[in-house]
Design an enzyme around this catalytic site. Structure first.
Site, PDB file in Angstrom:
ATOM      1  N   LEU A  72       0.814  -1.188  -0.099  1.00 46.98           N
ATOM      2  CA  LEU A  72      -0.134   0.190   0.081  1.00 46.98           C
ATOM      3  C   LEU A  72       0.784   1.243  -0.160  1.00 46.98           C
ATOM      4  CD1 LEU A  72      -2.774   1.393   0.408  1.00 46.98           C
ATOM      5  CD2 LEU A  72      -2.386   1.228   2.924  1.00 46.98           C
TER       6      LEU A  72
ATOM      7  N   SER B 266       0.599   7.569   5.671  1.00 44.48           N
ATOM      8  CA  SER B 266      -0.741   7.575   6.690  1.00 44.48           C
ATOM      9  C   SER B 266      -1.640   8.253   5.706  1.00 44.48           C
ATOM     10  CB  SER B 266      -0.363   8.804   7.565  1.00 44.48           C
ATOM     11  OG  SER B 266       0.533   8.440   8.513  1.00 44.48           O
TER      12      SER B 266
ATOM     13  N   ILE C 111       8.191  -2.449   1.516  1.00 39.76           N
ATOM     14  CA  ILE C 111       7.281  -3.421   1.478  1.00 39.76           C
ATOM     15  C   ILE C 111       8.054  -4.540   2.299  1.00 39.76           C
ATOM     16  CG2 ILE C 111       6.071  -5.208   0.203  1.00 39.76           C
ATOM     17  CD1 ILE C 111       5.083  -2.179   0.233  1.00 39.76           C
TER      18      ILE C 111
ATOM     19  N   ARG D 227      22.011 -10.632  38.968  1.00 36.20           N
ATOM     20  CA  ARG D 227      22.701  -9.474  39.263  1.00 36.20           C
ATOM     21  C   ARG D 227      22.970  -9.277  40.521  1.00 36.20           C
ATOM     22  NH1 ARG D 227      27.614  -7.434  37.226  1.00 36.20           N
ATOM     23  NH2 ARG D 227      27.529  -5.319  37.424  1.00 36.20           N
TER      24      ARG D 227
ATOM     25  N   GLN E  46      14.034  -1.864  46.058  1.00 32.67           N
ATOM     26  CA  GLN E  46      12.707  -1.408  45.637  1.00 32.67           C
ATOM     27  C   GLN E  46      12.520  -0.778  44.539  1.00 32.67           C
ATOM     28  OE1 GLN E  46      10.271   1.084  48.119  1.00 32.67           O
ATOM     29  NE2 GLN E  46       8.993  -0.541  48.467  1.00 32.67           N
TER      30      GLN E  46
ATOM     31  N   GLY F  29      21.669  -2.389  33.221  1.00 32.73           N
ATOM     32  CA  GLY F  29      22.652  -1.481  33.449  1.00 32.73           C
ATOM     33  C   GLY F  29      23.394  -1.651  31.982  1.00 32.73           C
TER      34      GLY F  29
ATOM     35  N   GLU G 291       1.439  -0.254   9.613  1.00 29.07           N
ATOM     36  CA  GLU G 291       0.238  -0.627  10.035  1.00 29.07           C
ATOM     37  C   GLU G 291      -0.697   0.289  10.572  1.00 29.07           C
ATOM     38  OE1 GLU G 291      -1.090  -4.542  10.236  1.00 29.07           O
ATOM     39  OE2 GLU G 291       0.755  -5.390   9.110  1.00 29.07           O
TER      40      GLU G 291
HETATM   41  C1  LIG Z   1      10.085  -1.585   8.512  1.00 25.97           C
HETATM   42  C2  LIG Z   1       8.862  -1.168   7.814  1.00 25.97           C
HETATM   43  C3  LIG Z   1       8.068  -1.921   7.277  1.00 25.97           C
HETATM   44  C4  LIG Z   1       6.795  -1.594   6.637  1.00 25.97           C
HETATM   45  N1  LIG Z   1       5.871  -2.706   5.921  1.00 25.97           N
HETATM   46  C5  LIG Z   1       5.083  -2.175   5.098  1.00 25.97           C
HETATM   47  C6  LIG Z   1       4.389  -3.042   4.069  1.00 25.97           C
HETATM   48  O1  LIG Z   1       4.504  -4.277   4.108  1.00 25.97           O
HETATM   49  N2  LIG Z   1       3.275  -2.654   3.298  1.00 25.97           N
HETATM   50  C7  LIG Z   1       3.021  -1.159   3.370  1.00 25.97           C
HETATM   51  O2  LIG Z   1       2.258  -0.807   2.473  1.00 25.97           O
HETATM   52  N3  LIG Z   1       3.635  -0.569   4.137  1.00 25.97           N
HETATM   53  C8  LIG Z   1       4.578  -0.700   4.996  1.00 25.97           C
HETATM   54  N4  LIG Z   1       5.255   0.266   5.639  1.00 25.97           N
HETATM   55  C9  LIG Z   1       5.121   1.522   5.758  1.00 25.97           C
HETATM   56  C10 LIG Z   1       4.475   1.938   6.878  1.00 25.97           C
HETATM   57  O3  LIG Z   1       3.193   1.703   6.920  1.00 25.97           O
HETATM   58  C11 LIG Z   1       4.309   3.479   6.939  1.00 25.97           C
HETATM   59  O4  LIG Z   1       5.684   3.908   7.131  1.00 25.97           O
HETATM   60  C12 LIG Z   1       3.385   4.411   7.951  1.00 25.97           C
HETATM   61  O5  LIG Z   1       1.965   3.875   7.536  1.00 25.97           O
HETATM   62  C13 LIG Z   1       3.623   5.651   8.065  1.00 25.97           C
HETATM   63  O6  LIG Z   1       3.730   6.262   6.769  1.00 25.97           O
HETATM   64  P1  LIG Z   1       4.792   7.287   6.463  1.00 25.97           P
HETATM   65  O7  LIG Z   1       6.198   6.610   6.849  1.00 25.97           O
HETATM   66  O8  LIG Z   1       4.881   7.900   4.975  1.00 25.97           O
HETATM   67  O9  LIG Z   1       4.814   8.546   7.348  1.00 25.97           O
HETATM   68  P2  LIG Z   1       3.828   9.851   7.090  1.00 25.97           P
HETATM   69  O10 LIG Z   1       2.359   9.332   6.757  1.00 25.97           O
HETATM   70  O11 LIG Z   1       4.606  10.935   6.299  1.00 25.97           O
HETATM   71  O12 LIG Z   1       3.844  10.462   8.622  1.00 25.97           O
HETATM   72  C14 LIG Z   1       4.792  11.194   9.269  1.00 25.97           C
HETATM   73  C15 LIG Z   1       4.396  11.560  10.497  1.00 25.97           C
HETATM   74  O13 LIG Z   1       3.251  12.470  10.721  1.00 25.97           O
HETATM   75  C16 LIG Z   1       2.149  11.962  11.295  1.00 25.97           C
HETATM   76  N5  LIG Z   1       0.805  11.942  10.738  1.00 25.97           N
HETATM   77  C17 LIG Z   1       0.695  11.821   9.296  1.00 25.97           C
HETATM   78  N6  LIG Z   1      -0.754  12.103   9.163  1.00 25.97           N
HETATM   79  C18 LIG Z   1      -1.047  12.745  10.316  1.00 25.97           C
HETATM   80  C19 LIG Z   1      -2.549  13.165  10.724  1.00 25.97           C
HETATM   81  N7  LIG Z   1      -3.461  13.173   9.945  1.00 25.97           N
HETATM   82  N8  LIG Z   1      -2.518  13.646  12.086  1.00 25.97           N
HETATM   83  C20 LIG Z   1      -1.581  13.467  12.954  1.00 25.97           C
HETATM   84  N9  LIG Z   1      -0.478  12.888  12.597  1.00 25.97           N
HETATM   85  C21 LIG Z   1      -0.373  12.444  11.370  1.00 25.97           C
HETATM   86  C22 LIG Z   1       2.438  10.347  11.541  1.00 25.97           C
HETATM   87  O14 LIG Z   1       1.884   9.541  12.584  1.00 25.97           O
HETATM   88  C23 LIG Z   1       3.984  10.457  11.551  1.00 25.97           C
HETATM   89  O15 LIG Z   1       4.228  10.673  12.968  1.00 25.97           O
HETATM   90  C24 LIG Z   1       6.343  -0.323   6.478  1.00 25.97           C
HETATM   91  C25 LIG Z   1       7.254   0.618   7.100  1.00 25.97           C
HETATM   92  C26 LIG Z   1       8.349   0.168   7.757  1.00 25.97           C
HETATM   93  C27 LIG Z   1       9.338   1.285   8.368  1.00 25.97           C
END
Ligand SMILES: Cc1cc2nc3c(=O)[nH]c(=O)nc-3n(C[C@H](O)[C@H](O)[C@H](O)COP(=O)(O)OP(=O)(O)OC[C@H]3O[C@@H](n4cnc5c(N)ncnc54)[C@H](O)[C@@H]3O)c2cc1C
Length: 379
Positions: free
Chosen positions: A125, A132, A157, A268, A279, A339, A363
């Site tokens: 996706l 996002s 991906i 440890r 505690q 530590g 996700e």
């Molecule tokens: C290791 C890894 C594996 C992944 N695997 C897959 C996969 O298999 N398939 C796939 O499709 N994707 C995958 N992803 C992608 C992942 O789902 C996206 O990175 C994620 O959805 C965030 O999108 P972005 O990185 O573009 O961040 P952005 O959308 O650019 O977000 C940047 C920041 O802005 C914030 N933000 C954005 N919009 C808003 C809003 N409306 N309100 C408040 N805050 C907001 C976000 O929360 C974030 O903190 C993977 C990512 C990684 C790092």
């Protein structure tokens, strides 16, 4: 209310724990260090039924419930979150998406092999400019009659270079915005499909994260999932269930770090006694245990909602939001309990701390989970 797990649940949990301890633990540090995909281990997970747990047995799946899946995800993630992300993507995004929305032909052709782990799948996706905001898809799928012409790039991906089947979301009709998006089954060998560079990551370094490029890939019409324009709904519906898997992954990372912290605190010594006798350490362990139990309850509740055909949109989002926060907090504290030894690789907790972070991002980031939850609250 009944908080008792069934005999079957306990058996699945024990089998996953045994597998994680005997097959995943050896070599997990080296795989992380060298970014090595756990290929042999994933093959065994397929043979043991961990890659198609909830799929109907008529498509070669395990026919289990989501609670069993959460329990298994927790045990596998305690030890190796790079293996559990493969398990999560294959089970809750690829297999579930195909079983729920695919045609009988698609299920026979792909699901029957995905459910056994003979092949693994990927869910595509995200794009360089669509994370996002998944509606702003730049990948296009032009309707050419009996096939679609796919062009564009997908980012991040999971299973990028190891999958054989890719569920790809693309824009067919930009004027219809998200109602013009479709989902397709793309096979690895299709002409014009190229796997890009592997990402060098902070955590889950054994997992295989790549960009993918599509240049005039001809996707047969029968590979579209659902009706024309169903792709965005397909992605959102699939991700709603996926969140339960990632929540369980976060739970496992937290409980894995907690178990290591308890063990270490009894071994440890400082100031003449085991550090568990101080505690300050006891209170850290008490906080960790309480948070983990709360996260576990949210995960199991979301799984229960899914199993009993109730709406699990909000409970799944709450489980992911909370469990991923607990994973971050618990792993940081587990390093503190260790530590200086917590800061080096052989004690595992530094890796769990690095692995925890991704559960707040993929996700749907934590901010997006809050949007999902507040939308439901304010309906
Ligand atoms: C290791 C890894 C594996 C992944 N695997 C897959 C996969 O298999 N398939 C796939 O499709 N994707 C995958 N992803 C992608 C992942 O789902 C996206 O990175 C994620 O959805 C965030 O999108 P972005 O990185 O573009 O961040 P952005 O959308 O650019 O977000 C940047 C920041 O802005 C914030 N933000 C954005 N919009 C808003 C809003 N409306 N309100 C408040 N805050 C907001 C976000 O929360 C974030 O903190 C993977 C990512 C990684 C790092």
């Amino acid at each position: 209310m009944n908080f008792q797990l069934t005999e079957e649940h306990l058996a699945v949990q024990a089998a996953a724990r045994e597998f994680a301890q005997t097959e995943l633990l050896p070599g997990v540090i080296e795989r992380d260090e060298h970014q090595k995909f756990p290929a042999e281990q994933i093959k065994k997970m397929g043979e043991l039924g961990f890659l198609g747990m909830m799929v109907d047995p008529k498509y070669n799946g395990g026919g289990m419930d989501t609670i069993s899946y959460v329990l298994a995800m927790e045990e596998i993630s305690k030890v190796d979150a790079s293996a559990s992300v493969v398990m999560s993507v294959n089970n809750s995004l690829v297999c579930w998406g195909l079983e729920k929305y695919g045609t009988e032909e698609q299920k026979q052709k792909y699901l029957t092999r995905l459910a056994t782990g003979e092949i693994i799948g990927a869910f595509c996706l995200s794009e360089p400019e669509a994370g996002s905001d998944a509606t702003s898809q730049r990948t296009t799928a032009e309707d050419k009659g009996d096939y679609y012409l796919l062009n564009g790039t997908k980012n991040w991906i999971t299973n990028g270079s190891t999958a054989s089947v890719y569920l790809v979301i693309a824009q067919t009709d930009p004027e219809k915005k998200h109602r013009g998006i479709n989902a397709f089954i793309v096979e690895r060998g299709m002409e014009g499909f190229q796997v890009g560079l592997k990402e060098n990551k902070l955590g889950i370094r054994g997992s295989d994260t790549h960009s993918l490029m599509f240049t005039d890939v001809k996707v047969p019409k029968e590979n579209r999932i659902g009706e024309d324009g169903f792709g965005f709904k397909f992605a959102m519906s699939t991700l709603a269930g996926g969140r339960i898997g990632i929540a369980a992954q976060a739970l496992g990372i937290a409980s894995g770090a907690f178990e290591l912290a308890v063990k270490y605190s009894k071994e440890r010594k400082a100031f003449g006694v085991e550090i568990a006798k101080h505690q300050a350490i006891q209170f850290k362990l008490a906080d960790m245990a309480t948070n983990i139990e709360a996260a576990r309850m949210l995960c199991l509740k979301a799984a229960f909602h899914k199993d009993t055909h109730q709406d699990y949109g909000m409970s799944g989002a709450m489980a992911k939001l909370f469990a991923s926060k607990v994973a971050m907090e618990t792993t940081v504290e587990a390093v503190q309990v260790h530590g200086g030894y917590g800061f080096v690789k052989e004690y595992h907790v530094e890796r769990l701390m690095r692995d925890a972070k991704i559960t707040q991002i993929y996700e749907g980031t934590s901010e997006i989970q809050k949007i999902v939850i507040s939308r439901e609250l304010l309906k």
